[in-house]
Design a protein around this motif. Structure first.
Motif, PDB file in Angstrom:
ATOM      1  N   ASP A 100       0.837  -1.190   0.000  1.00 24.31           N
ATOM      2  CA  ASP A 100       0.000   0.000   0.000  1.00 24.31           C
ATOM      3  C   ASP A 100       0.884   1.256   0.000  1.00 24.31           C
ATOM      4  OD1 ASP A 100      -2.226  -1.647   0.128  1.00 24.31           O
ATOM      5  OD2 ASP A 100      -2.264  -1.622   2.333  1.00 24.31           O
ATOM      6  N   TRP A 101       0.688   2.079  -1.012  1.00 26.38           N
ATOM      7  CA  TRP A 101       1.426   3.330  -1.078  1.00 26.38           C
ATOM      8  C   TRP A 101       0.734   4.387  -0.229  1.00 26.38           C
ATOM      9  CZ3 TRP A 101       4.480   4.842  -5.974  1.00 26.38           C
ATOM     10  CH2 TRP A 101       5.232   3.742  -6.415  1.00 26.38           C
ATOM     11  N   MET A 102       1.527   5.330   0.248  1.00 20.66           N
ATOM     12  CA  MET A 102       1.023   6.377   1.123  1.00 20.66           C
ATOM     13  C   MET A 102       0.602   7.604   0.300  1.00 20.66           C
ATOM     14  SD  MET A 102       1.181   5.052   4.060  1.00 20.66           S
ATOM     15  CE  MET A 102       1.917   3.580   4.769  1.00 20.66           C
ATOM     16  N   ASP A 103      -0.489   8.216   0.736  1.00 22.06           N
ATOM     17  CA  ASP A 103      -0.977   9.427   0.064  1.00 22.06           C
ATOM     18  C   ASP A 103      -0.135  10.633   0.473  1.00 22.06           C
ATOM     19  OD1 ASP A 103      -3.024   7.967  -1.116  1.00 22.06           O
ATOM     20  OD2 ASP A 103      -4.396   8.322   0.573  1.00 22.06           O
ATOM     21  N   CYS A 104       0.001  11.547  -0.451  1.00 24.69           N
ATOM     22  CA  CYS A 104       0.723  12.791  -0.182  1.00 24.69           C
ATOM     23  C   CYS A 104       0.141  13.884  -1.058  1.00 24.69           C
ATOM     24  CB  CYS A 104       2.222  12.630  -0.431  1.00 24.69           C
ATOM     25  SG  CYS A 104       2.654  12.205  -2.141  1.00 24.69           S
ATOM     26  N   ALA A 105       0.513  15.109  -0.785  1.00 28.74           N
ATOM     27  CA  ALA A 105       0.031  16.270  -1.528  1.00 28.74           C
ATOM     28  C   ALA A 105       1.216  17.126  -1.917  1.00 28.74           C
ATOM     29  CB  ALA A 105      -0.972  17.069  -0.702  1.00 28.74           C
ATOM     30  N   PHE A 106       1.095  17.796  -3.082  1.00 33.43           N
ATOM     31  CA  PHE A 106       2.167  18.665  -3.556  1.00 33.43           C
ATOM     32  C   PHE A 106       1.540  19.885  -4.223  1.00 33.43           C
ATOM     33  CE2 PHE A 106       1.101  15.614  -6.829  1.00 33.43           C
ATOM     34  CZ  PHE A 106       1.005  16.367  -7.987  1.00 33.43           C
ATOM     35  N   PRO A 107       2.227  21.028  -4.218  1.00 35.24           N
ATOM     36  CA  PRO A 107       1.682  22.230  -4.860  1.00 35.24           C
ATOM     37  C   PRO A 107       1.809  22.146  -6.369  1.00 35.24           C
ATOM     38  CG  PRO A 107       3.824  22.692  -3.909  1.00 35.24           C
ATOM     39  CD  PRO A 107       3.484  21.296  -3.500  1.00 35.24           C
ATOM     40  N   CYS A 108       0.755  22.560  -7.067  1.00 30.22           N
ATOM     41  CA  CYS A 108       0.755  22.537  -8.528  1.00 30.22           C
ATOM     42  C   CYS A 108       0.482  23.913  -9.122  1.00 30.22           C
ATOM     43  CB  CYS A 108      -0.276  21.528  -9.040  1.00 30.22           C
ATOM     44  SG  CYS A 108      -1.965  21.807  -8.452  1.00 30.22           S
ATOM     45  N   GLY A 109       0.509  24.943  -8.306  1.00 36.74           N
ATOM     46  CA  GLY A 109       0.254  26.289  -8.776  1.00 36.74           C
ATOM     47  C   GLY A 109      -0.314  27.136  -7.645  1.00 36.74           C
ATOM     48  N   VAL A 110      -0.758  28.326  -8.021  1.00 31.28           N
ATOM     49  CA  VAL A 110      -1.330  29.240  -7.042  1.00 31.28           C
ATOM     50  C   VAL A 110      -2.698  28.715  -6.621  1.00 31.28           C
ATOM     51  CG1 VAL A 110      -2.065  31.597  -6.587  1.00 31.28           C
ATOM     52  CG2 VAL A 110      -0.082  31.159  -8.074  1.00 31.28           C
ATOM     53  N   GLY A 111      -2.818  28.352  -5.356  1.00 31.77           N
ATOM     54  CA  GLY A 111      -4.086  27.847  -4.842  1.00 31.77           C
ATOM     55  C   GLY A 111      -4.421  26.452  -5.324  1.00 31.77           C
ATOM     56  N   CYS A 112      -3.425  25.728  -5.796  1.00 27.93           N
ATOM     57  CA  CYS A 112      -3.672  24.383  -6.325  1.00 27.93           C
ATOM     58  C   CYS A 112      -2.867  23.377  -5.533  1.00 27.93           C
ATOM     59  CB  CYS A 112      -3.299  24.311  -7.807  1.00 27.93           C
ATOM     60  SG  CYS A 112      -3.421  22.644  -8.520  1.00 27.93           S
ATOM     61  N   ARG A 113      -3.475  22.263  -5.174  1.00 23.60           N
ATOM     62  CA  ARG A 113      -2.813  21.187  -4.445  1.00 23.60           C
ATOM     63  C   ARG A 113      -3.079  19.880  -5.180  1.00 23.60           C
ATOM     64  NH1 ARG A 113       0.897  22.298  -0.730  1.00 23.60           N
ATOM     65  NH2 ARG A 113       0.308  20.442   0.478  1.00 23.60           N
ATOM     66  N   GLY A 114      -1.967  19.247  -5.636  1.00 21.42           N
ATOM     67  CA  GLY A 114      -2.107  17.978  -6.329  1.00 21.42           C
ATOM     68  C   GLY A 114      -2.000  16.802  -5.374  1.00 21.42           C
ATOM     69  N   ARG A 115      -2.564  15.698  -5.759  1.00 26.27           N
ATOM     70  CA  ARG A 115      -2.538  14.482  -4.953  1.00 26.27           C
ATOM     71  C   ARG A 115      -1.599  13.476  -5.604  1.00 26.27           C
ATOM     72  NH1 ARG A 115      -4.306  15.162  -0.090  1.00 26.27           N
ATOM     73  NH2 ARG A 115      -4.680  12.878   0.008  1.00 26.27           N
ATOM     74  N   GLY A 116      -0.828  12.783  -4.752  1.00 24.02           N
ATOM     75  CA  GLY A 116       0.089  11.774  -5.233  1.00 24.02           C
ATOM     76  C   GLY A 116       0.266  10.667  -4.214  1.00 24.02           C
ATOM     77  N   GLU A 117       1.127   9.719  -4.562  1.00 30.11           N
ATOM     78  CA  GLU A 117       1.421   8.589  -3.691  1.00 30.11           C
ATOM     79  C   GLU A 117       2.906   8.303  -3.720  1.00 30.11           C
ATOM     80  OE1 GLU A 117      -0.954   5.391  -5.151  1.00 30.11           O
ATOM     81  OE2 GLU A 117      -2.732   5.967  -3.994  1.00 30.11           O
ATOM     82  N   TYR A 118       3.419   7.762  -2.637  1.00 25.21           N
ATOM     83  CA  TYR A 118       4.827   7.375  -2.566  1.00 25.21           C
ATOM     84  C   TYR A 118       4.944   6.012  -1.892  1.00 25.21           C
ATOM     85  CZ  TYR A 118       4.734   8.775   2.366  1.00 25.21           C
ATOM     86  OH  TYR A 118       4.444   8.882   3.704  1.00 25.21           O
ATOM     87  N   PRO A 119       5.955   5.223  -2.278  1.00 24.37           N
ATOM     88  CA  PRO A 119       6.132   3.898  -1.663  1.00 24.37           C
ATOM     89  C   PRO A 119       6.676   4.023  -0.251  1.00 24.37           C
ATOM     90  CG  PRO A 119       7.880   4.316  -3.229  1.00 24.37           C
ATOM     91  CD  PRO A 119       6.923   5.469  -3.348  1.00 24.37           C
ATOM     92  N   CYS A 120       6.262   3.121   0.607  1.00 25.97           N
ATOM     93  CA  CYS A 120       6.688   3.132   2.009  1.00 25.97           C
ATOM     94  C   CYS A 120       7.756   2.064   2.218  1.00 25.97           C
ATOM     95  CB  CYS A 120       5.486   2.871   2.925  1.00 25.97           C
ATOM     96  SG  CYS A 120       5.906   2.807   4.684  1.00 25.97           S
ATOM     97  N   LEU A 121       8.963   2.502   2.532  1.00 31.01           N
ATOM     98  CA  LEU A 121      10.074   1.601   2.802  1.00 31.01           C
ATOM     99  C   LEU A 121      10.199   1.376   4.304  1.00 31.01           C
ATOM    100  CD1 LEU A 121      12.650   0.029   1.973  1.00 31.01           C
ATOM    101  CD2 LEU A 121      13.873   2.219   2.148  1.00 31.01           C
ATOM    102  N   GLN A 122      10.265   0.123   4.687  1.00 32.40           N
ATOM    103  CA  GLN A 122      10.423  -0.232   6.096  1.00 32.40           C
ATOM    104  C   GLN A 122      11.760  -0.964   6.269  1.00 32.40           C
ATOM    105  OE1 GLN A 122       6.939  -2.521   7.168  1.00 32.40           O
ATOM    106  NE2 GLN A 122       5.741  -0.656   7.626  1.00 32.40           N
ATOM    107  N   VAL A 123      12.537  -0.488   7.235  1.00 28.37           N
ATOM    108  CA  VAL A 123      13.851  -1.066   7.546  1.00 28.37           C
ATOM    109  C   VAL A 123      13.821  -1.523   8.999  1.00 28.37           C
ATOM    110  CG1 VAL A 123      16.324  -0.686   7.636  1.00 28.37           C
ATOM    111  CG2 VAL A 123      14.954   0.468   5.890  1.00 28.37           C
TER     112      VAL A 123
END
Length: 280
Positions: A100-123
């Motif tokens: 299961d990848w983790m949800d995250c958010a990133f800026p895509c412009g003025v007043g804009c927030r994009g949604r993304g995912e990143y892999p979760c590494l466990q050590v």
């Protein structure tokens, strides 16, 4: 001579009253002089201050209060996490990437927030000091953001780039399998979280202690110097008042004594003139 006793008696009584008033006035002045020779009244014992000294005191107390506030804030945010963790050695047990990848958010412009995912590494590592299995994190911030993953990468749309960066880190720890490396754990905490590096090093801790201490010392020095100046000014004023009383107090006393003698002699002479002028 019986008729002449009345005006003479009145004249002598008037002279005695004037002598009494003169003596009372002189004794009052002498008491004031004696009082000035001793301690100053409570009003003069107050430390004299000017507008500049009041501003300097305010600055000193403000600096000390600001330094205490800095100690409090930096102690909670930086010093406490730094002091709670101790150094030890860790060895890698195994690493894996969760499905299961983790949800995250990133800026895509003025007043804009994009949604993304990143892999979760466990050590998972073995802590040499306690011999327990623990989950390794990159630093204290990684524990606060996501306690299930080794670290949280910068979020963006390219999933392949995120996956490649996580695979590189996984390969690094896989090559360290069985090789001890430095890590930090919290002996008082019941959690099984350890970190690879500390977010703040010893130089940051030095600055966190040095600048508030310097501000506190500077404020205390300003307050101390102003208080010392006021105390020396009070001593100087007390010494000057005592010196003026010792030097100038002799002249009023001699003038009062001379005026007293002149008043007594004048009253006696007036009484004699009345007696001479009174008809037989």
């Amino acid at each position: 001579m019986q008729p002449f006793s009345i005006p003479v008696q009145i004249t002598l009584q008037g002279g005695r009253r004037r002598q009494g008033r003169t003596a009372f006035s002189a004794s009052g002045r002498n008491r004031n002089i004696d009082h000035n020779d001793g301690d100053l009244p409570d009003v003069h014992k107050k430390l004299p201050s000017s507008a500049g000294e009041d501003r300097a005191l305010l600055l000193g107390f403000a600096m000390m209060g600001f330094s205490v506030l800095m100690f409090f804030l930096l102690g909670i945010t930086i010093l406490k996490p730094f002091m709670l963790r101790e150094e030890s050695n860790c060895t890698t047990i195994h690493t894996h990437i969760t499905d299961d990848w983790m949800d995250c958010a990133f800026p895509c412009g003025v007043g804009c927030r994009g949604r993304g995912e990143y892999p979760c590494l466990q050590v998972f590592v073995n802590v040499t000091h306690s011999g327990q299995k623990a989950l390794l994190h990159y630093n204290e911030e990684a524990v606060q953001i996501n306690s299930k993953c080794f670290y949280t990468p910068k979020c963006h749309r390219d999933r392949n780039d995120l996956l490649n960066s996580v695979l590189d880190i996984k390969e690094f720890f896989d090559h360290k399998n069985g090789t001890p490396f430095s890590c930090f754990y919290s002996p008082d905490s019941q959690s099984e979280d350890v970190i690879l590096i500390k977010k703040y090093d010893q130089m940051v801790i030095f600055h966190c202690l040095f600048w508030p201490s310097l501000t506190l010392l500077g404020g205390a020095l300003i307050v101390g110097m102003v208080r010392l100046t006021q105390y020396l000014s009070l001593l100087c004023e007390k010494y000057s008042a005592t010196l003026r009383d010792e030097v100038g107090g002799k002249v009023p006393y001699m003038e009062q004594h001379r005026f007293k003698l002149w008043s007594v002699g004048r009253d006696k002479e007036r009484g004699r003139k009345i007696l001479r002028q009174w008809p037989d």
